[in-house]
Design a protein around this motif. Sequence first.
Motif, PDB file in Angstrom:
ATOM      1  N   GLU A 221      -2.595  75.052  39.030  1.00 46.52           N
ATOM      2  CA  GLU A 221      -2.774  75.657  37.710  1.00 46.52           C
ATOM      3  C   GLU A 221      -2.631  74.572  36.655  1.00 46.52           C
ATOM      4  OE1 GLU A 221      -0.848  79.448  37.011  1.00 46.52           O
ATOM      5  OE2 GLU A 221      -0.249  79.525  39.126  1.00 46.52           O
ATOM      6  N   LEU A 222      -3.626  74.487  35.762  1.00 42.43           N
ATOM      7  CA  LEU A 222      -3.699  73.401  34.791  1.00 42.43           C
ATOM      8  C   LEU A 222      -3.775  73.941  33.362  1.00 42.43           C
ATOM      9  CD1 LEU A 222      -6.441  71.430  36.730  1.00 42.43           C
ATOM     10  CD2 LEU A 222      -4.046  70.732  36.516  1.00 42.43           C
ATOM     11  N   PRO A 223      -3.273  73.157  32.398  1.00 42.60           N
ATOM     12  CA  PRO A 223      -3.438  73.558  30.996  1.00 42.60           C
ATOM     13  C   PRO A 223      -4.917  73.555  30.605  1.00 42.60           C
ATOM     14  CG  PRO A 223      -1.752  71.859  31.225  1.00 42.60           C
ATOM     15  CD  PRO A 223      -2.464  71.942  32.541  1.00 42.60           C
ATOM     16  N   ARG A 224      -5.220  74.208  29.527  1.00 46.74           N
ATOM     17  CA  ARG A 224      -6.609  74.269  29.082  1.00 46.74           C
ATOM     18  C   ARG A 224      -7.136  72.865  28.799  1.00 46.74           C
ATOM     19  NH1 ARG A 224      -8.264  79.267  28.438  1.00 46.74           N
ATOM     20  NH2 ARG A 224      -6.707  80.934  28.190  1.00 46.74           N
ATOM     21  N   GLY A 225      -8.340  72.608  29.258  1.00 46.15           N
ATOM     22  CA  GLY A 225      -8.947  71.309  29.101  1.00 46.15           C
ATOM     23  C   GLY A 225     -10.034  71.135  30.139  1.00 46.15           C
ATOM     24  N   SER A 226     -10.706  70.011  30.099  1.00 39.51           N
ATOM     25  CA  SER A 226     -11.757  69.711  31.064  1.00 39.51           C
ATOM     26  C   SER A 226     -11.263  68.651  32.049  1.00 39.51           C
ATOM     27  CB  SER A 226     -13.011  69.214  30.339  1.00 39.51           C
ATOM     28  OG  SER A 226     -13.524  70.204  29.472  1.00 39.51           O
ATOM     29  N   TYR A 227     -11.686  68.788  33.306  1.00 37.84           N
ATOM     30  CA  TYR A 227     -11.166  67.920  34.360  1.00 37.84           C
ATOM     31  C   TYR A 227     -12.302  67.438  35.259  1.00 37.84           C
ATOM     32  CZ  TYR A 227      -6.724  69.991  32.950  1.00 37.84           C
ATOM     33  OH  TYR A 227      -5.633  70.418  32.215  1.00 37.84           O
ATOM     34  N   ARG A 228     -12.085  66.234  35.798  1.00 38.51           N
ATOM     35  CA  ARG A 228     -12.977  65.730  36.838  1.00 38.51           C
ATOM     36  C   ARG A 228     -12.393  66.191  38.164  1.00 38.51           C
ATOM     37  NH1 ARG A 228     -13.584  59.821  38.382  1.00 38.51           N
ATOM     38  NH2 ARG A 228     -12.403  59.466  36.471  1.00 38.51           N
ATOM     39  N   VAL A 229     -13.052  67.126  38.828  1.00 37.09           N
ATOM     40  CA  VAL A 229     -12.501  67.782  40.009  1.00 37.09           C
ATOM     41  C   VAL A 229     -13.278  67.367  41.256  1.00 37.09           C
ATOM     42  CG1 VAL A 229     -11.947  69.977  41.115  1.00 37.09           C
ATOM     43  CG2 VAL A 229     -11.766  69.756  38.617  1.00 37.09           C
ATOM     44  N   ASP A 230     -12.520  66.977  42.284  1.00 36.55           N
ATOM     45  CA  ASP A 230     -13.084  66.676  43.597  1.00 36.55           C
ATOM     46  C   ASP A 230     -12.329  67.539  44.598  1.00 36.55           C
ATOM     47  OD1 ASP A 230     -14.103  65.671  45.927  1.00 36.55           O
ATOM     48  OD2 ASP A 230     -13.243  63.663  45.706  1.00 36.55           O
ATOM     49  N   SER A 231     -12.978  68.554  45.137  1.00 38.09           N
ATOM     50  CA  SER A 231     -12.280  69.512  45.994  1.00 38.09           C
ATOM     51  C   SER A 231     -13.075  69.799  47.253  1.00 38.09           C
ATOM     52  CB  SER A 231     -12.031  70.822  45.232  1.00 38.09           C
ATOM     53  OG  SER A 231     -13.264  71.403  44.833  1.00 38.09           O
ATOM     54  N   SER A 232     -12.353  70.156  48.324  1.00 41.13           N
ATOM     55  CA  SER A 232     -13.016  70.556  49.565  1.00 41.13           C
ATOM     56  C   SER A 232     -12.027  71.313  50.432  1.00 41.13           C
ATOM     57  CB  SER A 232     -13.543  69.334  50.333  1.00 41.13           C
ATOM     58  OG  SER A 232     -12.484  68.532  50.798  1.00 41.13           O
ATOM     59  N   THR A 233     -12.556  72.197  51.281  1.00 42.39           N
ATOM     60  CA  THR A 233     -11.739  72.932  52.234  1.00 42.39           C
ATOM     61  C   THR A 233     -12.467  73.006  53.562  1.00 42.39           C
ATOM     62  OG1 THR A 233     -10.622  75.044  52.700  1.00 42.39           O
ATOM     63  CG2 THR A 233     -12.648  75.145  51.411  1.00 42.39           C
ATOM     64  N   GLY A 234     -11.710  72.809  54.661  1.00 47.05           N
ATOM     65  CA  GLY A 234     -12.322  72.849  55.977  1.00 47.05           C
ATOM     66  C   GLY A 234     -12.639  74.257  56.438  1.00 47.05           C
ATOM     67  N   ASP A 235     -11.691  75.159  56.254  1.00 45.61           N
ATOM     68  CA  ASP A 235     -11.865  76.539  56.699  1.00 45.61           C
ATOM     69  C   ASP A 235     -11.131  77.450  55.729  1.00 45.61           C
ATOM     70  OD1 ASP A 235     -12.336  78.868  58.005  1.00 45.61           O
ATOM     71  OD2 ASP A 235     -11.090  78.433  59.758  1.00 45.61           O
ATOM     72  N   GLY A 236     -11.827  77.902  54.698  1.00 51.14           N
ATOM     73  CA  GLY A 236     -11.214  78.770  53.710  1.00 51.14           C
ATOM     74  C   GLY A 236     -12.050  78.821  52.454  1.00 51.14           C
ATOM     75  N   ALA A 237     -11.791  79.822  51.633  1.00 47.33           N
ATOM     76  CA  ALA A 237     -12.545  79.986  50.397  1.00 47.33           C
ATOM     77  C   ALA A 237     -12.127  78.932  49.376  1.00 47.33           C
ATOM     78  CB  ALA A 237     -12.317  81.380  49.835  1.00 47.33           C
ATOM     79  N   GLU A 238     -13.065  78.616  48.488  1.00 44.51           N
ATOM     80  CA  GLU A 238     -12.804  77.630  47.438  1.00 44.51           C
ATOM     81  C   GLU A 238     -13.135  78.258  46.098  1.00 44.51           C
ATOM     82  OE1 GLU A 238     -14.312  73.139  46.180  1.00 44.51           O
ATOM     83  OE2 GLU A 238     -14.471  73.820  48.274  1.00 44.51           O
ATOM     84  N   ASP A 239     -12.156  78.234  45.184  1.00 45.15           N
ATOM     85  CA  ASP A 239     -12.330  78.895  43.887  1.00 45.15           C
ATOM     86  C   ASP A 239     -11.862  77.938  42.784  1.00 45.15           C
ATOM     87  OD1 ASP A 239     -12.655  80.692  41.839  1.00 45.15           O
ATOM     88  OD2 ASP A 239     -10.856  81.862  42.307  1.00 45.15           O
ATOM     89  N   VAL A 240     -12.797  77.220  42.187  1.00 41.13           N
ATOM     90  CA  VAL A 240     -12.489  76.267  41.117  1.00 41.13           C
ATOM     91  C   VAL A 240     -13.082  76.804  39.827  1.00 41.13           C
ATOM     92  CG1 VAL A 240     -12.759  73.902  40.289  1.00 41.13           C
ATOM     93  CG2 VAL A 240     -12.482  74.345  42.743  1.00 41.13           C
ATOM     94  N   THR A 241     -12.215  77.170  38.872  1.00 44.06           N
ATOM     95  CA  THR A 241     -12.688  77.809  37.649  1.00 44.06           C
ATOM     96  C   THR A 241     -12.325  77.028  36.391  1.00 44.06           C
ATOM     97  OG1 THR A 241     -10.690  79.193  37.592  1.00 44.06           O
ATOM     98  CG2 THR A 241     -12.645  80.109  38.664  1.00 44.06           C
ATOM     99  N   VAL A 242     -11.638  75.894  36.512  1.00 43.09           N
ATOM    100  CA  VAL A 242     -11.353  75.103  35.314  1.00 43.09           C
ATOM    101  C   VAL A 242     -12.652  74.463  34.822  1.00 43.09           C
ATOM    102  CG1 VAL A 242      -8.968  74.607  35.962  1.00 43.09           C
ATOM    103  CG2 VAL A 242     -10.790  73.043  36.666  1.00 43.09           C
ATOM    104  N   PRO A 243     -12.766  74.223  33.522  1.00 44.50           N
ATOM    105  CA  PRO A 243     -13.951  73.519  33.013  1.00 44.50           C
ATOM    106  C   PRO A 243     -14.050  72.128  33.646  1.00 44.50           C
ATOM    107  CG  PRO A 243     -12.741  74.558  31.212  1.00 44.50           C
ATOM    108  CD  PRO A 243     -11.879  74.668  32.425  1.00 44.50           C
ATOM    109  N   ARG A 244     -15.249  71.776  34.097  1.00 43.14           N
ATOM    110  CA  ARG A 244     -15.435  70.512  34.802  1.00 43.14           C
ATOM    111  C   ARG A 244     -16.209  69.531  33.914  1.00 43.14           C
ATOM    112  NH1 ARG A 244     -16.124  72.455  41.059  1.00 43.14           N
ATOM    113  NH2 ARG A 244     -15.769  70.242  41.442  1.00 43.14           N
TER     114      ARG A 244
END
Length: 268
Positions: free
Chosen positions: A222-245
């Motif tokens: 959980e992050l404060p409001r703002g924009s982020y450079r996000v690098d995410s991955s999951t092997g077996d599971g759902a992925e939910d990235v909703t912060v501004p990128r």
Amino acid sequence: MTATARTASPARTSRPVRARALALAGAAVVLGAALSACGASAADDDEPEHRAFDLPGASLTVDSDDSALEIVASDEQPEGEIAVTRWFQGTVAIGSDPKVTWSMDGDRLVLREKCSGVVADCSAKHRIVVPRGVAVTVESDDGSVRAEGFRDALAVRTKDGSVRVTDTSGPLELRSGDGSVRAEVSSPTVRARSGDGSLHLVLTAVPDRVESRSGDGSTTIELPRGSYRVDSSTGDGAEDVTVPRDDSSSHEVTARTGDGKLTVRTAN
């Protein structure tokens, strides 16, 4: 010739055999009592021990083999000294009496528990208060770790136990081989890893960099409001990235999960 009938003599129990039987019976009673008393808790120690140790520099390593740890940074703690409180409860049915030891080796606080034998049941807890301005590293084999109040670097590594950190603004590194990891901090850099357990990071100030990795367990950042450079991955599971990128942002988030849901969201 007439055979003479013999009456069999009553069987006799030799003294050594009888002694062994009594010893076994006694052991069974001891074991039964020990089993019924299993579940030692350090919280039941009504008379904890207190001790102060000299700290020669601005860093401390806590080396613990089997104890719950609570580590606090405080303005009220005098410089050059740490204060340690110890709770301990333990029983061993057959074997050496259980005990705990504490010692200071340079800037390393060494905490050890000796609890072995037949039906050994022990529980230890230590509360360590350090002055502000001290960087702390925790190396724990077995036991939960809680820490709060740090403005300087904090690193917690435990092989088996949960990790909880709050009210901290210094650089942070958290690692648990088997146990959940949770932090609510304003640290500029956070590195967190859990081999088997959930990972939950709540950042109360915009971080420069967050790195997380979970082998088996969900991850929530959980992050404060703002924009982020996000690098995410999951092997077996759902992925939910909703912060501004924003790929050009100086605030980086890297998150990996092997097996579990990955969530990166704006804090409410």
